[in-house]
Motif scaffolding. Structure first.
Motif: not given
Ligand code: SAM
Ligand code: SF4
Length: 317
Positions: A55-69
């Motif tokens: 977030a500090a370098i500008g990320v505003n979207k996170v997708r949680i994934t895996g494997g099977e999260p």
């Protein structure tokens, strides 16, 4: 943060586990992956620190994934904490849906806004074949649970496989007329360690349009998907073409693996380890990763495989 080719990197795919309750033939080997020691994997606190650094370098979207999260025992806590990181405005998850009946509403309450669900076929025998151990009925119960839980968006991801599900394109696309879902057809990517499905399996996403003469452009794109719509549909059809029309020019993402490696590009072996770093160290490592993003990856085809050096369940898609 803007990379060397002018792309604004705002999206992190966070893989929380390599383990999975299915064994999709294009993703992971039948025997699974060796269980790793806790010392090799990011802890929950390290994942949250990495998201704060992103977030500090500008990320505003996170997708949680895996494997099977959803097989990760602390998945709800991870989701809740990611969604609360300052600067993260959109938290999403990608899942095979099998565990959603129990988890859809808690995930929504934890701050997950959007869910992508993998479903390659509507035929129970074919589903059992492609996942090697899944039951289509379980996946449908999960999709129902997601629709009932009130997410902002539910998308169905279909990996397009010639000779396997190309005959089901109309039926899969018709889900957008029956339910408030988007259906996205993704070209099969030749990954290391997948079980070869044969050269004919790699078909272009344009095949979807040939099978849907009534689909019309829906105006623009959603991330890397070009959008179309069927008459009277509640959702869109997306085409994602990493092989026939790779979208590197619009790539705005970083990937973080469950063992703490940042991947600047899905199809490159380049990685930076952040395991054990403090916040400042993570910020610096993520900046370096953005700086290492290549202009584009090499062309992929049935005979030219990805240089990722990991199977897809170890990357997160
Ligand atoms: N287990 C979850 C799921 O299946 O949705 C999340 C992880 S899975 C690795 C993320 C996405 O990668 C899924 O939509 C899956 O279909 C896709 N995927 C895996 N291997 C692929 C391949 N070889 N080509 C294209 N997509 C692939
Ligand atoms: Fe598991 Fe998802 Fe890979 Fe299928 S695609 S084996 S559900 S991680």
């Amino acid at each position: 943060m803007i990379d060397a080719y002018g792309r604004n990197v705002t999206y992190l795919r966070l893989s929380v586990t390599e383990l999975c309750n299915l064994r999709c033939r294009y993703c992971m080997p039948e025997e699974g992956v060796p269980k790793r020691s806790h010392f090799d994997l990011l802890t929950e606190d390290e994942m949250i620190l990495a998201v704060r650094a992103a977030a500090a370098i500008g990320v505003n979207k996170v997708r949680i994934t895996g494997g099977e999260p959803l097989t990760k025992p602390n998945i709800l806590s991870i989701c809740r904490r990611v969604a609360q990181v300052e600067g993260i405005v959109d938290t999403a998850i990608t899942t095979n849906a099998v565990m959603l009946p129990a988890l859809a509403t808690p995930l929504r309450e934890a701050g997950i806004r959007r869910v992508n669900i993998s479903l390659d076929t509507l035929n129970p025998e074919k589903y059992a074949f492609i996942t090697r151990r899944g039951n289509l009925h379980d996946a449908w119960k999960g999709i129902r649970a997601a629709l009932d839980a009130g997410f902002d968006k539910v998308k169905i991801n279909v990996v397009l496989i010639g000779g396997f599900n190309d005959d089901e394109i109309p039926a899969l696309a018709a889900l957008t007329q029956q339910e408030p879902v988007d259906v996205r057809f993704i070209e099969l990517m030749p990954m290391p360690g997948d079980t070869l499905l044969g050269e004919d399996a790699y078909i272009p996403a344009s095949r979807v349009l040939s099978a849907l003469p009534e689909a019309v452009p829906a105006g623009g794109h959603d991330g890397v998907a070009q959008l179309y719509r069927l008459p009277g549909a509640k959702g869109c059809i997306g085409l994602i073409s990493p092989l026939s029309n790779h979208f590197c020019g619009e790539c705005n993402r970083l990937r973080l693996t469950a063992d703490g490696h940042v991947k600047p590009c899905l199809h490159s072996g380049d990685e930076i380890s952040i395991k054990g770093l403090d916040y400042e160290g993570m910020v610096a490592a993520l900046r370096r990763a953005v700086g290492m993003k290549p202009r584009e990856h090499e062309t992929l085809s049935a005979t030219q495989r990805s240089h990722a050096e990991r199977t897809m369940n170890q990357i997160g898609g």
